[in-house]
Design a protein around this motif. Structure first.
Motif, PDB file in Angstrom:
ATOM      1  N   LYS A 499       0.885  -1.170   0.000  1.00 49.77           N
ATOM      2  CA  LYS A 499       0.000   0.000   0.000  1.00 49.77           C
ATOM      3  C   LYS A 499       0.917   1.213   0.000  1.00 49.77           C
ATOM      4  O   LYS A 499       1.638   1.466   0.972  1.00 49.77           O
ATOM      5  N   GLY A 560      -8.078   9.257   9.449  1.00 42.43           N
ATOM      6  CA  GLY A 560      -8.347   9.432  10.877  1.00 42.43           C
ATOM      7  C   GLY A 560      -9.329  10.542  11.196  1.00 42.43           C
ATOM      8  O   GLY A 560      -9.560  10.847  12.365  1.00 42.43           O
ATOM      9  N   ASP A 585     -10.477   4.333   0.828  1.00 44.74           N
ATOM     10  CA  ASP A 585      -9.545   4.221   1.949  1.00 44.74           C
ATOM     11  C   ASP A 585      -9.526   5.542   2.693  1.00 44.74           C
ATOM     12  O   ASP A 585      -9.371   6.599   2.090  1.00 44.74           O
ATOM     13  N   GLY A 587     -10.962   7.895   6.240  1.00 42.03           N
ATOM     14  CA  GLY A 587     -12.006   8.861   6.553  1.00 42.03           C
ATOM     15  C   GLY A 587     -13.356   8.254   6.874  1.00 42.03           C
ATOM     16  O   GLY A 587     -14.249   8.942   7.390  1.00 42.03           O
ATOM     17  N   ASN A 608      -9.621   1.920   9.403  1.00 42.18           N
ATOM     18  CA  ASN A 608      -8.804   1.696  10.597  1.00 42.18           C
ATOM     19  C   ASN A 608      -9.352   2.477  11.796  1.00 42.18           C
ATOM     20  O   ASN A 608      -9.864   1.910  12.767  1.00 42.18           O
ATOM     21  N   SER A 609      -9.256   3.820  11.715  1.00 37.96           N
ATOM     22  CA  SER A 609      -9.549   4.634  12.901  1.00 37.96           C
ATOM     23  C   SER A 609     -10.950   4.401  13.447  1.00 37.96           C
ATOM     24  O   SER A 609     -11.134   4.307  14.668  1.00 37.96           O
TER      25      SER A 609
HETATM   26  C1  LIG Z   1      -4.063   2.164   8.350  1.00 39.81           C
HETATM   27  C2  LIG Z   1      -4.140   2.952   7.117  1.00 39.81           C
HETATM   28  O1  LIG Z   1      -3.690   2.542   6.092  1.00 39.81           O
HETATM   29  C3  LIG Z   1      -4.751   4.271   7.201  1.00 39.81           C
HETATM   30  O2  LIG Z   1      -3.782   5.185   6.886  1.00 39.81           O
HETATM   31  C4  LIG Z   1      -5.897   4.280   6.263  1.00 39.81           C
HETATM   32  O3  LIG Z   1      -5.771   5.240   5.316  1.00 39.81           O
HETATM   33  C5  LIG Z   1      -7.173   4.250   7.003  1.00 39.81           C
HETATM   34  O4  LIG Z   1      -7.671   5.503   7.327  1.00 39.81           O
HETATM   35  P1  LIG Z   1      -8.691   5.666   8.565  1.00 39.81           P
HETATM   36  O5  LIG Z   1      -7.836   5.484   9.770  1.00 39.81           O
HETATM   37  O6  LIG Z   1      -9.254   7.042   8.436  1.00 39.81           O
HETATM   38  O7  LIG Z   1      -9.712   4.569   8.456  1.00 39.81           O
END
Ligand SMILES: CC(=O)[C@@H](O)[C@H](O)COP(=O)(O)O
Ligand SMILES: Cc1cc2nc3c(=O)[nH]c(=O)nc-3n(C[C@H](O)[C@H](O)[C@H](O)COP(=O)(O)OP(=O)(O)OC[C@H]3O[C@@H](n4cnc5c(N)ncnc54)[C@H](O)[C@@H]3O)c2cc1C
Length: 657
Positions: A499, A560, A585, A587, A608-609
């Motif tokens: 990635k 994030g 990916d 937000g 992720n966040s």
């Molecule tokens: C873990 C990762 O690759 C992050 O940089 C991704 O872009 C996810 O973004 P969020 O944390 O906003 O979900």
């Protein structure tokens, strides 16, 4: 340009050169090439040249055995070099005196086989010692060599034996396939060989994810005044508390050394020089008036257990000879013998066993058990879809990236979780099959990333290494290569996914489109399946697809931020035009936003966040998994048309009047 040899050695410091010479001495017809970036930066150039297993107080065990075996060979080794080159090396088995300021404790290292000298006797051995010296040890078999002269002799010997030394060449990547190194990619073309040796000292980690780190040492040289009765006031090495004085035959006195974990921070510093001088003056006060000739610094190749890595590495044809830390000058002759034996005979010499790189490369990394999910949240790991939907979202509806197929269309990350177990449980409850890992943070064991790579069962989850933290294309390319090695080390031999994140903007974490395109082009050439993180720019997405990227990953909103999908129109255009999977990916803040991306026709989402920072990450992970599935199912089912006016749900014909 492509150049071939029998053996290619990365690094032209003392270790690389000593191995090259030994190989040629054993087999003259062997074609040996040394690739060396910059000799002036080598620790071998910076060192003091002490041959000091006893003065260094190395504890009894395999390391002491190795050091003693090397010290024992030194005289013969330098003699051989002198015969080959006519050059002298300043080898001087002068003995080392170790004065101390405090009486040794009962548990001091066992060096007692060498004589202890009391306050008076030690001053017979060396007049002029500081008042604070209360006695010391005499190590008659330790000694010194002038490492700079030695290196010149080694280079000369190597060249006279027909070793090809290519100075100014930087190896940028070690290309591998099926457990074999296939070539070295350098800034001056590619190089191939049957066997490769990694001997690039502190910089090993630039090429392989090894626990080798720089330990900076600052040094200086003084000029000793010539005496009347003997040429110079110091004849033998003084190895005092946290400082040493190494008198060379030509009247230079080498004063060393600081020991600093400051990463690659260059330069001599006022603090460093002050420390050196005050310790040296306490040990031998007269030097306070001598002329200062030079300052320099260097980086010792440190390892966590302070032992070198000697032996075959992660590939069948790659030998490691790195991590000699404080004793690489001493250990050069024995390293050369052992490594050349290993290469030529494939026998593992007994002396080398304790230094096997395998102590780090665990083929089956420990997997922490995932805690079972709580009964409140039914599993979605193998979801059972409603019957009516089975036709459209059955097992044929797979996400395919670079020829690899996945059932789940949710990718998750590993950062920001309150604990490792929460992360493990969340990954499990989300049902995801791809987890992205920040190569840099895992490598540096950044806070929150300790043990992270080992915490996931990589036999069931596909690793997506990412280049988070890289601000330029060059950095991202380098980290991508490390990521590939990391995946291999963790058991995913054929994982070439990366990635790609090139993010110079620290406030909004917006990616650099030009840097991303540049890095993507290079990485595709190197055989990576590139998944670039981009702003939702349809033209950029197309260009990336054209250069061979495996997906495009437009952001919904800044990483994030949890702002959801703020650029739906552009993402829709990307989806409409893309022939590679589109992964939304960053937000995404809620399951409805995950579903929204999927309903729009995205092939997958990366979240992720929103999971890691939820009050209940495990439950939120499950919700995101369900939403991703729901969105996908909705997309495949075909939504109803939007109308301006109401349209009653029940038939208007046959009404009872
Ligand atoms: C873990 C990762 O690759 C992050 O940089 C991704 O872009 C996810 O973004 P969020 O944390 O906003 O979900
Ligand atoms: C201040 C100081 C004092 C020391 N004193 C002593 C001592 O008294 N006695 C002792 O035994 N040891 C001493 N050491 C330790 C010793 O110097 C090292 O252990 C030893 O020099 C390591 O040798 P090496 O060949 O592995 O690495 P280096 O000498 O560092 O050489 C590595 C070479 O690899 C090259 N390189 C790196 N990356 C690449 C790449 N990607 N492509 C191509 N080339 C690359 C570098 O440019 C460098 O020239 C000291 C070290 C320091 C810093």
């Amino acid at each position: 340009m492509q150049t071939t040899s029998d053996v290619l050695i990365i690094g032209g410091g003392i270790i690389g050169l000593a191995i090259a010479v030994e190989l040629k001495l054993k087999q003259r017809q062997l074609q040996v090439t040394v690739l060396s970036r910059d000799f002036a930066q080598a620790a071998s150039h910076a060192a003091a040249g002490m041959l000091a297993p006893h003065a260094e107080q190395i504890a009894p065990g395999p390391m002491l055995e190795l050091c003693l075996a090397s010290r024992w060979r030194y005289g013969e080794w330098v003699e051989k070099l002198a015969q080959l080159t006519g050059m002298e090396t300043g080898y001087n088995p002068c003995g080392i005196l170790s004065p101390v300021f405090e009486a040794p404790h009962g548990n001091a290292p066992n060096i007692s086989s060498n004589p202890w000298l009391d306050r008076e006797t030690i001053r017979h051995y060396q007049p002029g010692l500081g008042e604070d010296v209360i006695g010391g040890w005499w190590h008659p078999d330790d000694g010194q060599v002038d490492n700079r002269k030695l290196i010149s002799a080694l280079r000369q010997a190597a060249q006279s034996l027909g070793v090809r030394i290519q100075e100014g060449v930087t190896v940028q990547a070690i290309a591998q396939r099926h457990g074999q190194v296939t070539e070295l990619l350098t800034d001056q073309g590619s190089f191939q060989a049957d066997t490769y040796v990694l001997a690039n000292g502190s910089w090993a980690k630039e090429l392989l994810p090894l626990p080798v780190f720089p330990v900076k040492g600052q040094m200086m040289a003084l000029r000793m005044p010539a005496g009347t009765h003997q040429p110079y006031p110091l004849q033998r090495v003084l190895f005092g508390p946290q400082t040493y004085l190494v008198p060379r035959r030509d009247g230079r006195l080498i004063v060393g050394a600081t020991s600093e974990r400051v990463d690659w921070e260059p330069h001599n510093t006022p603090q460093g020089i002050q420390t050196l001088l005050s310790r040296a003056i306490r040990l031998f006060p007269a030097l306070a008036d001598w002329a200062i000739e030079d300052f320099w610094w260097g980086f010792r190749p440190g390892t966590p257990d302070e032992l070198p890595f000697l032996g075959y590495g992660p590939c069948d044809n790659l030998v490691l000879a790195i991590g000699h830390y404080r004793n690489g000058i001493l250990l050069a002759p024995i390293t050369a013998v052992l490594i050349s034996d290993l290469i030529l005979d494939r026998n593992v010499p007994p002396l080398i066993k304790a230094f096997s790189p395998q102590r780090f490369f665990t083929p089956n990394p420990p997997v922490l058990p995932c805690r079972p999910m709580t009964a409140v949240f039914p599993s979605v790991a193998n979801p059972s879809l409603p019957h009516a939907a089975e036709n459209v979202a059955d097992s044929e509806d797979l996400l395919e990236i670079a020829g690899r197929k996945f059932h789940s269309r949710l990718m998750t990350g590993t950062g920001k979780y309150p604990s490792l177990t929460t992360m493990q449980d969340s990954v499990a409850s989300s049902g995801c099959q791809i987890v992205t890992v920040a190569v840099r943070r895992v490598q540096t064991n950044a806070p929150g990333h300790e043990g992270l790579a080992e915490a996931i069962d990589w036999s069931t989850i596909w690793m997506l290494p990412n280049t988070a933290g890289c601000q330029t294309a060059e950095e991202a390319i380098r980290v991508a290569r490390l990521g590939r090695e990391m995946a291999k080390l963790l058991g995913q031999e054929d994982n070439n996914f990366i990635k790609l994140e090139v993010i110079p903007d620290t406030q909004y974490l917006l990616p650099d489109p030009i840097g991303t395109l540049e890095a993507a082009e290079q990485l595709v050439k190197e055989g990576f399946a590139v998944l670039p993180y981009i702003n939702a720019d349809p033209l950029l997405a197309k260009r990336l697809e054209e250069v061979g990227c495996a997906t495009v990953m437009p952001l919904g909103s800044p990483i994030g931020s949890g702002q959801g999908i703020r650029n739906a129109a552009n993402i829709a255009i990307i989806i409409e035009n893309a022939k590679v999977p589109v992964v939304v990916d960053a937000g995404i803040g809620t399951p409805s936003e995950a579903a929204q991306a999927m309903e729009m026709g995205a092939d997958a989402v990366l979240i992720n966040s929103a999971i890691a920072m939820a009050a209940n990450p495990v439950a939120m992970a499950q919700a995101m998994g369900m939403a991703t599935q729901a969105g996908r199912l909705a997309y495949l089912s075909g939504r109803m048309p939007i109308k301006n006016q109401a349209n009653a749900s029940s038939p208007l014909t046959g009404l009872v009047v």
